[in-house]
Design an enzyme around this catalytic site. Structure first.
Site, PDB file in Angstrom:
ATOM      1  N   GLU A  92      39.314  30.756  35.370  1.00  0.00           N
ATOM      2  CA  GLU A  92      39.800  30.555  36.733  1.00  0.00           C
ATOM      3  C   GLU A  92      38.648  30.296  37.701  1.00  0.00           C
ATOM      4  O   GLU A  92      37.540  30.781  37.504  1.00  0.00           O
ATOM      5  CB  GLU A  92      40.577  31.802  37.176  1.00  0.00           C
ATOM      6  CG  GLU A  92      41.874  31.954  36.395  1.00  0.00           C
ATOM      7  CD  GLU A  92      42.595  33.275  36.615  1.00  0.00           C
ATOM      8  OE1 GLU A  92      43.820  33.297  36.438  1.00  0.00           O
ATOM      9  OE2 GLU A  92      41.960  34.284  36.940  1.00  0.00           O
ATOM     10  N   CYS A 105      34.334  29.743  44.031  1.00  0.00           N
ATOM     11  CA  CYS A 105      33.855  30.816  43.157  1.00  0.00           C
ATOM     12  C   CYS A 105      34.150  30.400  41.714  1.00  0.00           C
ATOM     13  O   CYS A 105      35.311  30.187  41.362  1.00  0.00           O
ATOM     14  CB  CYS A 105      34.599  32.099  43.533  1.00  0.00           C
ATOM     15  SG  CYS A 105      34.273  33.467  42.432  1.00  0.00           S
ATOM     16  N   CYS A 112      33.945  38.877  29.479  1.00  0.00           N
ATOM     17  CA  CYS A 112      32.620  39.426  29.791  1.00  0.00           C
ATOM     18  C   CYS A 112      32.344  40.581  28.843  1.00  0.00           C
ATOM     19  O   CYS A 112      33.258  41.312  28.468  1.00  0.00           O
ATOM     20  CB  CYS A 112      32.598  39.919  31.241  1.00  0.00           C
ATOM     21  SG  CYS A 112      30.992  40.568  31.748  1.00  0.00           S
ATOM     22  N   CYS A 116      32.719  46.716  32.796  1.00  0.00           N
ATOM     23  CA  CYS A 116      32.747  47.601  33.966  1.00  0.00           C
ATOM     24  C   CYS A 116      34.169  48.143  34.120  1.00  0.00           C
ATOM     25  O   CYS A 116      35.138  47.387  33.970  1.00  0.00           O
ATOM     26  CB  CYS A 116      32.327  46.849  35.216  1.00  0.00           C
ATOM     27  SG  CYS A 116      30.679  46.124  35.075  1.00  0.00           S
ATOM     28  N   CYS A 119      36.805  46.386  36.554  1.00  0.00           N
ATOM     29  CA  CYS A 119      36.931  44.924  36.557  1.00  0.00           C
ATOM     30  C   CYS A 119      37.883  44.443  35.470  1.00  0.00           C
ATOM     31  O   CYS A 119      37.714  44.749  34.295  1.00  0.00           O
ATOM     32  CB  CYS A 119      35.547  44.317  36.363  1.00  0.00           C
ATOM     33  SG  CYS A 119      35.570  42.531  36.140  1.00  0.00           S
ATOM     34  N   CYS A 343      38.200  39.562  44.012  1.00  0.00           N
ATOM     35  CA  CYS A 343      37.137  40.016  43.111  1.00  0.00           C
ATOM     36  C   CYS A 343      37.697  40.939  42.051  1.00  0.00           C
ATOM     37  O   CYS A 343      38.421  41.870  42.360  1.00  0.00           O
ATOM     38  CB  CYS A 343      36.093  40.831  43.857  1.00  0.00           C
ATOM     39  SG  CYS A 343      35.332  39.983  45.187  1.00  0.00           S
TER      40      CYS A 343
HETATM   41  N1  SAH Z   1      29.393  39.610  36.485  1.00  0.00           N
HETATM   42  C1  SAH Z   1      28.898  39.388  37.781  1.00  0.00           C
HETATM   43  C2  SAH Z   1      29.721  38.386  38.574  1.00  0.00           C
HETATM   44  C3  SAH Z   1      31.217  38.481  38.458  1.00  0.00           C
HETATM   45  S1  SAH Z   1      31.970  39.920  39.144  1.00  0.00           S
HETATM   46  C4  SAH Z   1      28.754  40.686  38.534  1.00  0.00           C
HETATM   47  O1  SAH Z   1      29.213  41.705  38.049  1.00  0.00           O
HETATM   48  O2  SAH Z   1      28.126  40.657  39.582  1.00  0.00           O
HETATM   49  C5  SAH Z   1      31.900  39.530  40.881  1.00  0.00           C
HETATM   50  C6  SAH Z   1      32.003  40.737  41.797  1.00  0.00           C
HETATM   51  O3  SAH Z   1      33.324  41.306  41.759  1.00  0.00           O
HETATM   52  C7  SAH Z   1      31.037  41.881  41.448  1.00  0.00           C
HETATM   53  O4  SAH Z   1      30.334  42.274  42.603  1.00  0.00           O
HETATM   54  C8  SAH Z   1      31.957  42.992  41.006  1.00  0.00           C
HETATM   55  O5  SAH Z   1      31.374  44.241  41.276  1.00  0.00           O
HETATM   56  C9  SAH Z   1      33.215  42.710  41.821  1.00  0.00           C
HETATM   57  N2  SAH Z   1      34.432  43.304  41.272  1.00  0.00           N
HETATM   58  C10 SAH Z   1      34.779  43.392  39.984  1.00  0.00           C
HETATM   59  N3  SAH Z   1      35.976  43.999  39.861  1.00  0.00           N
HETATM   60  C11 SAH Z   1      36.395  44.322  41.113  1.00  0.00           C
HETATM   61  C12 SAH Z   1      37.566  44.943  41.639  1.00  0.00           C
HETATM   62  N4  SAH Z   1      38.561  45.361  40.854  1.00  0.00           N
HETATM   63  N5  SAH Z   1      37.655  45.089  42.978  1.00  0.00           N
HETATM   64  C13 SAH Z   1      36.684  44.636  43.784  1.00  0.00           C
HETATM   65  N6  SAH Z   1      35.569  44.022  43.346  1.00  0.00           N
HETATM   66  C14 SAH Z   1      35.404  43.861  42.025  1.00  0.00           C
HETATM   67 FE1  SF4 Z   2      31.459  41.559  33.810  1.00  0.00          FE
HETATM   68 FE2  SF4 Z   2      33.279  42.254  35.606  1.00  0.00          FE
HETATM   69 FE3  SF4 Z   2      31.186  43.829  35.170  1.00  0.00          FE
HETATM   70 FE4  SF4 Z   2      30.843  41.452  36.433  1.00  0.00          FE
HETATM   71  S1  SF4 Z   2      31.999  43.210  37.189  1.00  0.00           S
HETATM   72  S2  SF4 Z   2      29.596  42.335  34.773  1.00  0.00           S
HETATM   73  S3  SF4 Z   2      32.402  40.242  35.350  1.00  0.00           S
HETATM   74  S4  SF4 Z   2      32.790  43.352  33.685  1.00  0.00           S
END
Ligand code: SAH
Ligand code: SF4
Length: 353
Positions: A92, A105, A112, A116, A119, A343
């Site tokens: 996406e 974006c 990934c 995390c 996420c 995000c």
């Molecule tokens: N992997 C990279 C880029 C993709 S994630 C990274 O982690 O930076 C992009 C952003 O979305 C990151 O700052 C992450 O912390 C945030 N993010 C991920 N899951 C989220 C959620 N459920 N709510 C708000 N922000 C989130």
């Molecule tokens: Fe991967 Fe999501 Fe963590 Fe970014 S925030 S490193 S996309 S698992």
């Protein structure tokens, strides 16, 4: 023999290919312009190339295309595009209109590895890296769509002005293809996007951050910190066990920032996990001496998550504390939450609705 996708080549690789076809290197610049600026579908459309070269290229190469499988428009104007790749995998991209800018974006991986806890992309696990063509094609396809549709996107900008690598995946875990793509984005023969309008967001892969600094690309860097102590960060971002906070902070302080630029520190606020004033105070201490601005992102919920968004008051107090310590701290309103485009709400294998 398998045909080469011309969209997977760097300018240097394109020069080698044109040389192999018995042509001068400047032809590579022309090919690049046709592909990345004029967005042609077919090698024979490159009308300023000798017919012989076009014929040779046609025999050994092709041009890929990424078609938009689905598009959803949020109440706030954010548009989420779903792409189906040649192997059926899905990714996406999200277009976020501002008054004077149009930010796209984009994704760097299908899924990934870093898992995390907050996420959705991470929850789905890792599938594969995106190729150079797949990263660049997200921009080309959306660009084409903006031009062809009469879609009002409430922005004075007629075309994509900014690109952020903040979609699905960890860009620095697909280092080679991501760097190659950024070089194509900024190239005067490529997409011609100014480096300062490109932001790469990473969860903090230390060796790759250092390597990125050495590339001297002059793009912007964002780092997802999300916690101010190792105990909390270990829990929500397993990558912290490999690259703990003190080493990460040292790496960021040593990072060669372009003149006048600051690192963006992203901090997803999660209720009861990292949203107290104590967290804010610790954050203000570990960031001391770093040229940065802080983006506070209230956690966006998704199905199956046991985490919760913070209370509005806590976000406000957290922000105020950082401001009182002379930091720039912004609360990033999540856009597109109603279409799961915010995000952390992008996922592998979203169904076409
Ligand atoms: N992997 C990279 C880029 C993709 S994630 C990274 O982690 O930076 C992009 C952003 O979305 C990151 O700052 C992450 O912390 C945030 N993010 C991920 N899951 C989220 C959620 N459920 N709510 C708000 N922000 C989130
Ligand atoms: Fe991967 Fe999501 Fe963590 Fe970014 S925030 S490193 S996309 S698992």
């Amino acid at each position: 023999m398998k045909k080469i996708n011309l969209k997977d080549l760097s300018l240097a690789e394109m020069e080698n290919l044109t040389k192999e076809c018995g042509e001068k290197p400047f032809r590579a610049c022309q090919v690049f312009e046709w592909i990345f600026q004029k967005d042609i579908c077919n090698i024979h459309e490159m009308t300023n190339l000798p017919l012989k070269l076009r014929d040779s290229l046609n025999k050994i190469a092709f041009l890929s295309h990424l078609t938009i499988a689905n598009k959803r428009i949020s109440k706030d104007g954010t548009i989420k595009y779903l792409f189906e790749l040649e192997d059926g995998k899905r990714i996406e991209s999200v277009l976020i209109p501002g008054r004077k800018r149009l930010t796209l974006c984009i994704s760097s991986q299908v899924g990934c590895k870093l898992n995390c806890s907050f996420c959705l992309t991470g929850k789905g696990g890792f599938v594969r890296n995106l190729k150079h063509s797949e990263i660049i094609d997200q921009i080309l396809s959306v660009r084409r769509e903006i031009k062809s549709s009469q879609q009002a996107h409430n922005s004075e900008a007629g075309d994509i002005t900014n690109v952020v690598l903040m979609g699905m995946g960890e860009p620095l875990d697909n280092y080679e293809n991501v760097i190659k793509s950024i070089k194509t984005m900024v190239s005067p023969y490529g997409l011609k996007i100014p480096a300062r309008r490109i932001t790469l967001s990473t969860s903090g892969l230390i060796p790759e951050i250092t390597r990125l600094g050495d590339e001297n690309l002059k793009i912007k860097l964002a780092v997802s910190l999300n916690a101010s102590d190792n105990e909390t960060r270990d829990k929500i971002m397993p990558v912290n066990r490999r690259y703990p906070l003190e080493r990460l902070m040292k790496t960021l302080k040593d990072y060669p920032l372009p003149h006048g630029s600051r690192i963006t520190i992203e901090y997803v606020m999660i209720k009861g996990i990292n949203d107290t004033l104590e967290d804010a105070s610790r954050l203000s201490i570990i960031l001391r001496g770093l040229k940065c601005k802080i983006n506070l992102i209230p956690f966006n919920n998704f199905e199956g998550s046991n985490l919760e968004a913070p209370l509005y008051n806590n976000v406000e107090e957290f922000q105020q504390l950082l401001i009182s310590k002379h930091y720039t701290a912004i609360v990033r309103k999540s856009k597109g939450a109603d279409i799961c485009a915010a995000c952390g709400q992008l996922r592998t294998g979203s169904r076409v609705k």
